[in-house]
Design an enzyme around this catalytic site. Structure first.
Site, PDB file in Angstrom:
ATOM      1  N   ARG A   1      -7.323   0.193  -7.254  1.00  0.00           N
ATOM      2  CA  ARG A   1      -7.439   1.368  -6.313  1.00  0.00           C
ATOM      3  C   ARG A   1      -7.634   2.738  -6.817  1.00  0.00           C
ATOM      4  O   ARG A   1      -6.570   3.142  -7.409  1.00  0.00           O
ATOM      5  CB  ARG A   1      -6.372   1.273  -5.206  1.00  0.00           C
ATOM      6  CG  ARG A   1      -6.165   0.026  -4.230  1.00  0.00           C
ATOM      7  CD  ARG A   1      -5.413   0.352  -3.162  1.00  0.00           C
ATOM      8  NE  ARG A   1      -6.067   1.015  -2.194  1.00  0.00           N
ATOM      9  CZ  ARG A   1      -5.177   1.591  -0.941  1.00  0.00           C
ATOM     10  NH1 ARG A   1      -3.934   1.203  -0.931  1.00  0.00           N
ATOM     11  NH2 ARG A   1      -6.081   2.386  -0.146  1.00  0.00           N
TER      12      ARG A   1
ATOM     13  N   ASP B   1      -1.925  10.952  -2.080  1.00  0.00           N
ATOM     14  CA  ASP B   1      -2.188   9.940  -3.087  1.00  0.00           C
ATOM     15  C   ASP B   1      -2.704  10.676  -4.529  1.00  0.00           C
ATOM     16  O   ASP B   1      -2.475   9.965  -5.626  1.00  0.00           O
ATOM     17  CB  ASP B   1      -3.497   9.110  -2.707  1.00  0.00           C
ATOM     18  CG  ASP B   1      -3.190   8.155  -1.632  1.00  0.00           C
ATOM     19  OD1 ASP B   1      -2.675   8.585  -0.416  1.00  0.00           O
ATOM     20  OD2 ASP B   1      -2.776   7.051  -1.995  1.00  0.00           O
TER      21      ASP B   1
ATOM     22  N   ARG C   1       0.819  -1.210  -0.031  1.00  0.00           N
ATOM     23  CA  ARG C   1      -0.052   0.076   0.038  1.00  0.00           C
ATOM     24  C   ARG C   1       0.946   1.159   0.082  1.00  0.00           C
ATOM     25  O   ARG C   1       2.195   1.106   0.150  1.00  0.00           O
ATOM     26  CB  ARG C   1      -0.935  -0.113   1.143  1.00  0.00           C
ATOM     27  CG  ARG C   1      -0.475  -0.680   2.567  1.00  0.00           C
ATOM     28  CD  ARG C   1       0.499   0.002   3.240  1.00  0.00           C
ATOM     29  NE  ARG C   1       0.010   1.438   3.483  1.00  0.00           N
ATOM     30  CZ  ARG C   1       1.163   2.383   3.867  1.00  0.00           C
ATOM     31  NH1 ARG C   1       2.445   1.951   3.806  1.00  0.00           N
ATOM     32  NH2 ARG C   1       0.803   3.512   3.832  1.00  0.00           N
ATOM     33  N   GLY C   2       0.367   2.553  -0.088  1.00  0.00           N
ATOM     34  CA  GLY C   2       1.201   3.375  -0.335  1.00  0.00           C
ATOM     35  C   GLY C   2       1.212   3.913  -1.742  1.00  0.00           C
ATOM     36  O   GLY C   2       1.653   3.204  -2.434  1.00  0.00           O
ATOM     37  N   ALA C   3       0.858   5.060  -2.329  1.00  0.00           N
ATOM     38  CA  ALA C   3       0.566   5.554  -3.355  1.00  0.00           C
ATOM     39  C   ALA C   3       1.790   5.085  -4.490  1.00  0.00           C
ATOM     40  O   ALA C   3       1.754   4.266  -5.447  1.00  0.00           O
ATOM     41  CB  ALA C   3       0.357   6.901  -3.837  1.00  0.00           C
TER      42      ALA C   3
ATOM     43  N   GLN D   1      -2.324   2.467   9.894  1.00  0.00           N
ATOM     44  CA  GLN D   1      -0.836   2.288   9.405  1.00  0.00           C
ATOM     45  C   GLN D   1      -0.046   2.958  10.003  1.00  0.00           C
ATOM     46  O   GLN D   1       1.228   2.851  10.022  1.00  0.00           O
ATOM     47  CB  GLN D   1      -1.069   2.997   7.814  1.00  0.00           C
ATOM     48  CG  GLN D   1      -2.064   2.454   6.927  1.00  0.00           C
ATOM     49  CD  GLN D   1      -3.295   2.596   6.651  1.00  0.00           C
ATOM     50  OE1 GLN D   1      -3.801   3.031   7.744  1.00  0.00           O
ATOM     51  NE2 GLN D   1      -4.086   2.646   5.586  1.00  0.00           N
TER      52      GLN D   1
ATOM     53  N   ASN E   1      -5.500  12.325   0.502  1.00  0.00           N
ATOM     54  CA  ASN E   1      -4.474  11.415   1.355  1.00  0.00           C
ATOM     55  C   ASN E   1      -5.214  10.813   2.230  1.00  0.00           C
ATOM     56  O   ASN E   1      -6.770  11.008   2.506  1.00  0.00           O
ATOM     57  CB  ASN E   1      -3.554  12.397   2.250  1.00  0.00           C
ATOM     58  CG  ASN E   1      -2.383  11.618   2.659  1.00  0.00           C
ATOM     59  OD1 ASN E   1      -1.860  10.800   1.917  1.00  0.00           O
ATOM     60  ND2 ASN E   1      -1.988  11.851   3.831  1.00  0.00           N
ATOM     61  N   LYS E   2      -4.626   9.861   3.181  1.00  0.00           N
ATOM     62  CA  LYS E   2      -5.456   9.105   4.239  1.00  0.00           C
ATOM     63  C   LYS E   2      -6.381   9.894   4.904  1.00  0.00           C
ATOM     64  O   LYS E   2      -6.444  10.626   5.413  1.00  0.00           O
ATOM     65  CB  LYS E   2      -4.436   8.357   4.989  1.00  0.00           C
ATOM     66  CG  LYS E   2      -4.914   7.517   6.152  1.00  0.00           C
ATOM     67  CD  LYS E   2      -5.912   6.233   5.623  1.00  0.00           C
ATOM     68  CE  LYS E   2      -5.149   5.571   4.464  1.00  0.00           C
ATOM     69  NZ  LYS E   2      -6.044   4.740   3.673  1.00  0.00           N
TER      70      LYS E   2
HETATM   71  O1  MRU Z   1      -4.390   3.213   2.027  1.00  0.00           O
HETATM   72  P1  MRU Z   1      -3.233   3.356   1.973  1.00  0.00           P
HETATM   73  O2  MRU Z   1      -2.319   2.942   3.257  1.00  0.00           O
HETATM   74  O3  MRU Z   1      -2.568   2.946   0.523  1.00  0.00           O
HETATM   75  O4  MRU Z   1      -2.858   4.979   2.094  1.00  0.00           O
HETATM   76  C1  MRU Z   1      -1.703   5.643   2.129  1.00  0.00           C
HETATM   77  C2  MRU Z   1      -1.582   7.118   2.136  1.00  0.00           C
HETATM   78  O5  MRU Z   1      -2.642   7.828   2.337  1.00  0.00           O
HETATM   79  C3  MRU Z   1      -0.149   7.608   2.277  1.00  0.00           C
HETATM   80  O6  MRU Z   1      -0.152   8.768   2.661  1.00  0.00           O
HETATM   81  C4  MRU Z   1      -0.094   8.067   0.621  1.00  0.00           C
HETATM   82  O7  MRU Z   1      -0.153   6.973  -0.284  1.00  0.00           O
HETATM   83  C5  MRU Z   1       1.341   8.494   0.356  1.00  0.00           C
HETATM   84  S1  MRU Z   1       2.493   7.231   0.583  1.00  0.00           S
HETATM   85  C6  MRU Z   1       4.193   8.056   0.268  1.00  0.00           C
END
Ligand code: MRU
Length: 331
Positions: free
Chosen positions: A88, A234, A52-54, A193, A244-245
């Site tokens: 996603r 994201d 996970r993470g963009a 997370q 973002n999250k």
């Molecule tokens: O649902 P996730 O864990 O993929 O969400 C991740 C985030 O929101 C991060 O802050 C974002 O992707 C940036 S990661 C460098």
């Protein structure tokens, strides 16, 4: 100074014929690796937050396209690309990386097998992301005071990227350059997370940190115990609104109220030049059981209606700046 070596873990690696990733669902309690040997494996891993993470889901998708069978068949290759992009919808890095792979695919001539071109491009995307993280860290370090108590949300660290991370990349760079850094980590309900991943990373790096419940950040800000907020992104729209999250928007409003600098750190691969503003960003809705349960344990009535957007949009005008690999953009 090699920050990746200080972190001391590998979380994504192409082996001879498949991709191996650290299973982020299992951290921090166990360190297990998940083997991606097919497109279906990759779709499962991205959908279920094994990775996970963009930036990291983009890199995973790029390597996954090296696993397509009958790569010479254009129609099936392009259909797989579209399937991957939709797994996603919010993180633009996913479609950005798949589009890079499509462009690379288009350069293979005639009947040549595109396998080599695809693997080279995936590895290049991975390397470039790592470099962008380092540069974000260096630019970000410029805005971190010698002593700083920083709040971060979710995980925008090494685990979320192909390098040292974006928001955490800034924190690592500041810390290892000798600054006195303390990090407040929002636990980040519902998938935690922050509690599971950011706390694990910062502990490995030796960066002083304290975990808080998401609800505690307002109290800490009102007590002057947070000097700066830094988060990842994201998708960044043209007007600098960014997704973002979930919970990031709350922090931005709070930081604004308390006059606390609020930064987002993101590589240019997270900027969507076709997206005019935050209202145009598709927000992923995840399973309601992520809220009704905590890691399988039922905490709410199973039939209680629950609404679970994975991300929110923060208006660009709440930002102090966006830290990119090219420098800092101010709204
Ligand atoms: O649902 P996730 O864990 O993929 O969400 C991740 C985030 O929101 C991060 O802050 C974002 O992707 C940036 S990661 C460098």
């Amino acid at each position: 100074m090699n920050i990746s070596e200080k972190l001391g873990f590998k979380h994504i690696e192409w082996t001879d014929d498949h991709l191996v990733v650290l299973d982020q669902r299992k951290l921090p309690l166990s360190k297990e690796y998940f083997h991606i040997g097919s497109i279906d494996d990759a779709i499962f891993a991205i959908k279920n937050l094994v990775v996970r993470g963009a930036p990291l889901i983009g890199i995973t998708a790029a390597y996954a396209l090296c696993l397509v069978e009958n790569q010479e068949n254009r129609d099936s290759f392009f259909a797989t690309c579209e399937a991957l992009k939709s797994v996603r919808p919010t993180a633009v890095n996913l479609s950005w990386a798949v589009n890079r792979m499509i462009n690379a695919y288009e350069t293979h001539v005639g009947d040549d097998n595109p396998a080599r071109i695809l693997l080279d491009e995936a590895a290049k995307i991975h390397r470039e992301d790592s470099k962008m993280c380092e540069e974000i860290g260096l630019h970000g370090n410029d805005i971190i005071p010698d002593e700083c108590r920083i709040l971060t949300h979710c995980n925008a660290g090494a685990l979320a990227t192909g390098g040292i991370g974006t928001a955490l990349g800034v924190i690592y760079t500041a810390f290892f350059s000798g600054k006195t850094i303390e990090v407040w980590i929002n636990e980040t309900r519902p998938v935690l997370q922050g509690a599971r991943l950011t706390a694990w990373e910062l502990a490995r790096a030796g960066v002083p940190h304290t975990l808080i419940s998401d609800n505690a950040s307002g109290k800490l800000m009102s007590e002057n115990r947070i000097n700066l907020v830094i988060v990842g992104a994201d998708r960044v729209a043209k007007n600098l609104d960014f997704a973002n999250k979930i919970g990031t928007y709350n922090l931005a409003v709070l930081a604004n109220y308390h006059n606390i600098p609020f930064y987002c750190a993101a590589p240019t691969s997270t900027f969507d030049h076709n997206c005019p503003d935050g209202g145009s960003i598709e927000i992923e809705k995840r399973d309601a059981d992520e809220i009704r349960k905590i890691f399988g344990a039922q905490i709410s009535n199973p039939t209680t209606p629950a609404y679970n957007p994975a991300f929110d949009v923060t208006p660009g005008n709440l930002l102090t700046g966006i830290i990119t690999e090219n420098g800092i953009i101010t709204p």
